[in-house]
Design an enzyme around this catalytic site. Sequence first.
Site, PDB file in Angstrom:
ATOM      1  N   GLU A  34     -21.631 -16.951  -0.589  1.00 23.98           N
ATOM      2  CA  GLU A  34     -20.551 -16.198  -2.152  1.00 23.98           C
ATOM      3  C   GLU A  34     -21.797 -15.780  -3.047  1.00 23.98           C
ATOM      4  OE1 GLU A  34     -17.489 -14.984  -3.105  1.00 23.98           O
ATOM      5  OE2 GLU A  34     -17.172 -15.474  -0.966  1.00 23.98           O
ATOM      6  N   CYS A 188     -11.565   0.727  -2.461  1.00 25.86           N
ATOM      7  CA  CYS A 188     -11.924   0.739  -4.128  1.00 25.86           C
ATOM      8  C   CYS A 188     -13.078   0.340  -4.971  1.00 25.86           C
ATOM      9  CB  CYS A 188     -10.530  -0.703  -4.540  1.00 25.86           C
ATOM     10  SG  CYS A 188     -10.373   0.004  -6.029  1.00 25.86           S
ATOM     11  N   CYS A 194      -9.459   6.889  -2.172  1.00 21.50           N
ATOM     12  CA  CYS A 194      -8.349   6.630  -2.210  1.00 21.50           C
ATOM     13  C   CYS A 194      -7.434   7.005  -0.802  1.00 21.50           C
ATOM     14  CB  CYS A 194      -7.457   7.142  -3.377  1.00 21.50           C
ATOM     15  SG  CYS A 194      -7.902   6.238  -4.666  1.00 21.50           S
ATOM     16  N   CYS A 197      -7.290   3.692   1.521  1.00 17.18           N
ATOM     17  CA  CYS A 197      -6.561   2.968   0.850  1.00 17.18           C
ATOM     18  C   CYS A 197      -4.833   2.233   1.248  1.00 17.18           C
ATOM     19  CB  CYS A 197      -6.610   2.548  -0.691  1.00 17.18           C
ATOM     20  SG  CYS A 197      -5.783   1.293  -1.886  1.00 17.18           S
ATOM     21  N   CYS A 203       0.006   2.148  -6.504  1.00 18.36           N
ATOM     22  CA  CYS A 203      -1.525   2.212  -7.248  1.00 18.36           C
ATOM     23  C   CYS A 203      -1.481   2.925  -8.916  1.00 18.36           C
ATOM     24  CB  CYS A 203      -3.095   2.027  -7.134  1.00 18.36           C
ATOM     25  SG  CYS A 203      -4.313   2.913  -7.984  1.00 18.36           S
TER      26      CYS A 203
HETATM   27  S1  SF4 Z   1      -5.356   3.947  -4.684  1.00 20.14           S
HETATM   28 FE1  SF4 Z   1      -6.186   2.402  -6.331  1.00 20.14          FE
HETATM   29  S2  SF4 Z   1      -6.432   0.122  -5.116  1.00 20.14           S
HETATM   30 FE2  SF4 Z   1      -6.831   1.941  -3.110  1.00 20.14          FE
HETATM   31  S3  SF4 Z   1      -8.935   2.602  -3.596  1.00 20.14           S
HETATM   32 FE3  SF4 Z   1      -7.469   3.958  -5.102  1.00 20.14          FE
HETATM   33  S4  SF4 Z   1      -7.491   2.626  -7.170  1.00 20.14           S
HETATM   34 FE4  SF4 Z   1      -8.080   1.501  -5.550  1.00 20.14          FE
END
Ligand code: SF4
Length: 342
Positions: A34, A188, A194, A197, A203
């Site tokens: 960390e 992200c 995205c 994601c 989002c």
């Molecule tokens: S959808 Fe939103 S949370 Fe996901 S990668 Fe894109 S900006 Fe980030």
Amino acid sequence: MSFANTLITWQRQHGRHHLPWQENRDAYRVWVSEIMLQQTQVSTVIPYYRRFMARFPDVGALACAPPDEVLALWSGLGYYARARNLQRAAQLAMARHGAFPAAFGQLLALPGIGRSTAAAISVFCNGERRAILDGNVRRVLCRHFGIDGWPGEKPVENRLWALAESLLPETGLDSYTQGLMDLGAGPCARRADCARCPLTATCHARQQGSTATLPTPRPRTRLPERTTGFLVLRSTHGTLLEKRPPSGIWGGLWSLPELPPGCDPARACADGYPLVAGSVHVLPGFRHTFTHFRLHGEVIVAELAAPLPPADPDLQRWARHDDLCHLGLPAPIRTLLESLPC
Ligand code: SF4
């Protein structure tokens, strides 16, 4: 599905499960990872982490190691206060607990461990239900929930902590916390991807097309510039190095003697050292950016007619090329010395 459950499902299928500090959830190993990961990417950290663990496999080994060795193994990761705090915290942990603790309150009382780091260790190693909020998590939350304002400002930070706490699931904390880390380091990241994601449907930044502008960047301030002359004094014994004071810039590291700004290098060298006539020459300097100023290093090389005995062996030493890899040196000084012919 809720934010947390979406993330837990995604982490279990697509997250990282084989990082070196995930091999076992030992609080000491997680703590070192960390601290190394603060301001530094995983791919950079892994070789440092493996070398560090090979040399200091447990908190006791780190607590009683020579500080020079700790700094040498940290050399190149930057932000050296982290390494100094790491060893101080190891010593305090041994004195207080006889081991490295995993409980949030005990972690928070050690130097160099903030709220988010203590929370991460206590989640992974003690099963506690706590929120993390490192730089990557701030980015995810700002984008997903459309939070404006620089996250370094207290009101924005407070709002993010409250949000992070409110999102905590009742179960699956380990996968959820790791999922936040994986999302912030993966889809992200600074440049959002995205398409990879799991949170696109909910989002804010994705829907508003604001992934490039969230989180709000730190207000721009012009960094002050400083110029310092660095003296590469060479003799048949190598290059003269000096130990920096224990705190402050490059604290506790070996560096080069410095010249006061604006002085004439040839005269300053000749006044202080017995030089080979005509051996002083000035090399192209280097630039290095710290968080609060930009350093322009002027580099002056000179040959000593005879090696001087170090005034204090703890604070001065001669180093040959082969010694450099064993010493804690600031990254730009190491680069400079390694670039010079032997
Ligand atoms: S959808 Fe939103 S949370 Fe996901 S990668 Fe894109 S900006 Fe980030």
